[in-house]
Design a protein around this motif. Structure first.
Motif, short mmCIF file in Angstrom:
data_model
loop_
_atom_site.label_atom_id
_atom_site.label_comp_id
_atom_site.label_asym_id
_atom_site.label_seq_id
_atom_site.Cartn_x
_atom_site.Cartn_y
_atom_site.Cartn_z
N ALA A 1 34.87 14.24 -1.44
CA ALA A 1 36.08 14.75 -0.78
C ALA A 1 35.81 15.13 0.67
N TYR A 2 34.90 14.40 1.31
CA TYR A 2 34.66 14.64 2.73
C TYR A 2 35.92 14.33 3.53
N TYR A 3 36.61 13.26 3.16
CA TYR A 3 37.92 12.96 3.73
C TYR A 3 38.95 13.71 2.89
N THR A 4 39.37 14.86 3.40
CA THR A 4 40.25 15.74 2.63
C THR A 4 41.55 15.05 2.24
N TYR A 5 42.14 14.30 3.16
CA TYR A 5 43.43 13.66 2.90
C TYR A 5 43.22 12.20 2.53
N ALA A 6 42.47 11.99 1.45
CA ALA A 6 42.17 10.64 0.96
C ALA A 6 42.02 10.70 -0.55
N ASP A 7 42.12 9.54 -1.21
CA ASP A 7 41.91 9.47 -2.65
C ASP A 7 40.44 9.64 -2.96
N ASN A 8 40.14 10.34 -4.06
CA ASN A 8 38.75 10.62 -4.43
C ASN A 8 38.19 9.66 -5.46
N ASP A 9 39.05 8.94 -6.17
CA ASP A 9 38.58 8.14 -7.31
C ASP A 9 38.82 6.64 -7.14
N LYS A 10 39.17 6.21 -5.92
CA LYS A 10 39.41 4.78 -5.68
C LYS A 10 39.36 4.53 -4.18
N VAL A 11 39.37 3.26 -3.81
CA VAL A 11 39.41 2.91 -2.39
C VAL A 11 40.69 3.50 -1.78
N SER A 12 40.53 4.17 -0.66
CA SER A 12 41.65 4.90 -0.06
C SER A 12 41.93 4.36 1.34
N TRP A 13 43.12 3.79 1.52
CA TRP A 13 43.51 3.18 2.80
C TRP A 13 44.10 4.26 3.70
N VAL A 14 43.23 4.98 4.37
CA VAL A 14 43.65 6.17 5.12
C VAL A 14 44.07 5.88 6.55
N THR B 1 47.53 5.68 26.23
CA THR B 1 47.57 5.10 24.89
C THR B 1 48.63 5.78 24.04
N VAL B 2 49.38 4.98 23.32
CA VAL B 2 50.31 5.49 22.30
C VAL B 2 49.99 4.74 21.01
N SER B 3 49.81 5.47 19.92
CA SER B 3 49.44 4.82 18.67
C SER B 3 50.26 5.34 17.50
N TYR B 4 50.36 4.51 16.51
CA TYR B 4 50.99 4.88 15.24
C TYR B 4 49.96 4.71 14.13
N THR B 5 49.84 5.72 13.26
CA THR B 5 48.90 5.67 12.15
C THR B 5 49.59 6.07 10.86
N HIS B 6 49.35 5.29 9.80
CA HIS B 6 49.84 5.62 8.47
C HIS B 6 48.65 5.88 7.55
N ASN B 7 48.66 7.03 6.88
CA ASN B 7 47.65 7.35 5.89
C ASN B 7 48.20 6.95 4.52
N GLY B 8 47.62 5.89 3.94
CA GLY B 8 48.14 5.35 2.68
C GLY B 8 47.56 5.97 1.43
N ALA B 9 46.85 7.09 1.55
CA ALA B 9 46.29 7.74 0.36
C ALA B 9 47.40 8.22 -0.56
N THR B 10 47.18 8.12 -1.87
CA THR B 10 48.18 8.56 -2.84
C THR B 10 47.89 9.95 -3.36
#
Length: 290
Positions: free
Chosen positions: A228-241, A262-271
């Protein structure tokens, strides 16, 4: 919950593109042989690193100092702060308000397109927290340090397809997984993979405001987040953050000064472990580079 499960670092931020990770990561492909010292200052609307938002939606200031020792070896320093002194939001939500980080890094150019990077991340709490040791040399389970080893592939110069790729693995520091009782910490070697591509538009435009606008999509995923180093990510599968795109326009100011916008858009796909600030982020960054 262990402190490690609430906070991540360092590298990253780089990076990769200015708004997807630590700023210097995006500039790492070219060995700066024309000058030994590189200075950069970013002012960004929020600090977003690999789909992880640190320090809420506050403006962050991020200096970089980089020194080229040889055509292949570069040493650098990167930092970020949002100048907030409150550690948590007053409503008690487990999200960090004040955030600061100090990183040292090393780049070694293995081949024309392959670079080895080592990042030492230090992310001390802005105030004293029970059970957290902010000692700079503490790489244990209660510390605020991690070491990230990266292989960075960059085909943006002299190649037909200007893509880049990052393989990032935490090899030391506070990256531990625990048993069901929260005991017996074991090193996890959390690994993150990223693929990016750069499109350059209006290369032959006579209008400076349009000339050489870069569009850079990116796809990044954590493949083993059991610590759980990546707090906002899935812990039990590949996480598209880290799914997003950024656009950059660099304005030359003269005397070796430039100003990338720079202007950017990012989507965190973690479930799981949903980011309390949402899953979609628009980040604006103004840089001054020398």
């Amino acid at each position: 919950m262990k402190f490690k499960k609430k906070v991540f670092l360092t590298v990253s931020c780089l990076l990769i593109f200015p708004a997807f990770s630590q700023q210097t990561e995006s500039d790492s492909s070219a060995v700066k042989t024309e000058k030994r010292l590189y200075l950069n200052l970013d002012v960004t609307s929020r600090y977003l690193w690999r789909g992880q938002c640190w320090g809420g939606d506050y403006i962050a200031v991020q200096p970089t100092v980089e020194f080229t020792l040889s055509p292949k070896l570069t040493l650098g320093f990167w930092a970020t702060t949002n100048f907030k002194k409150d550690y948590f939001y007053p409503d008690g939500v487990s999200a960090y308000k004040g955030y600061q980080e100090i990183d040292f890094y090393l780049y070694y150019q293995l081949t024309e397109f392959l670079q080895l990077q080592l990042w030492d991340y230090y992310w001390p709490s802005v105030s004293k927290v029970a059970g957290v040791d902010n000692n700079y040399f503490n790489y244990g389970p209660d510390g605020s340090k991690t070491v990230d080893a990266m292989l960075y592939f960059d085909f943006s110069d002299g190649y037909r397809y200007p893509f880049n790729a990052t393989i990032s693995t935490l090899i030391a520091g506070n990256d531990y997984r625990y048993d069901s009782n929260g005991d017996h910490p074991k090193r996890n070697f959390t690994t993150y993979l990223e693929l990016g591509y750069t499109f350059t538009f209006f290369e032959n435009s006579s209008k400076k405001i349009l000339k050489d606008i870069e569009i850079a999509p990116v796809i990044g995923a954590v493949i083993n987040n059991k610590a759980a180093y990546y707090t906002y990510a899935d812990n039990d599968k590949v996480s598209w953050v880290n799914l997003g795109v950024g656009t950059t326009k660099t304005i030359a100011l003269g005397n070796n000064l430039s100003m990338p916008l720079t202007v950017s858009y990012t989507h965190n796909g973690a479930t799981q472990n949903t980011e309390i600030f949402g899953k979609n982020f628009v980040v604006a960054t103004l840089s001054l580079s020398y």
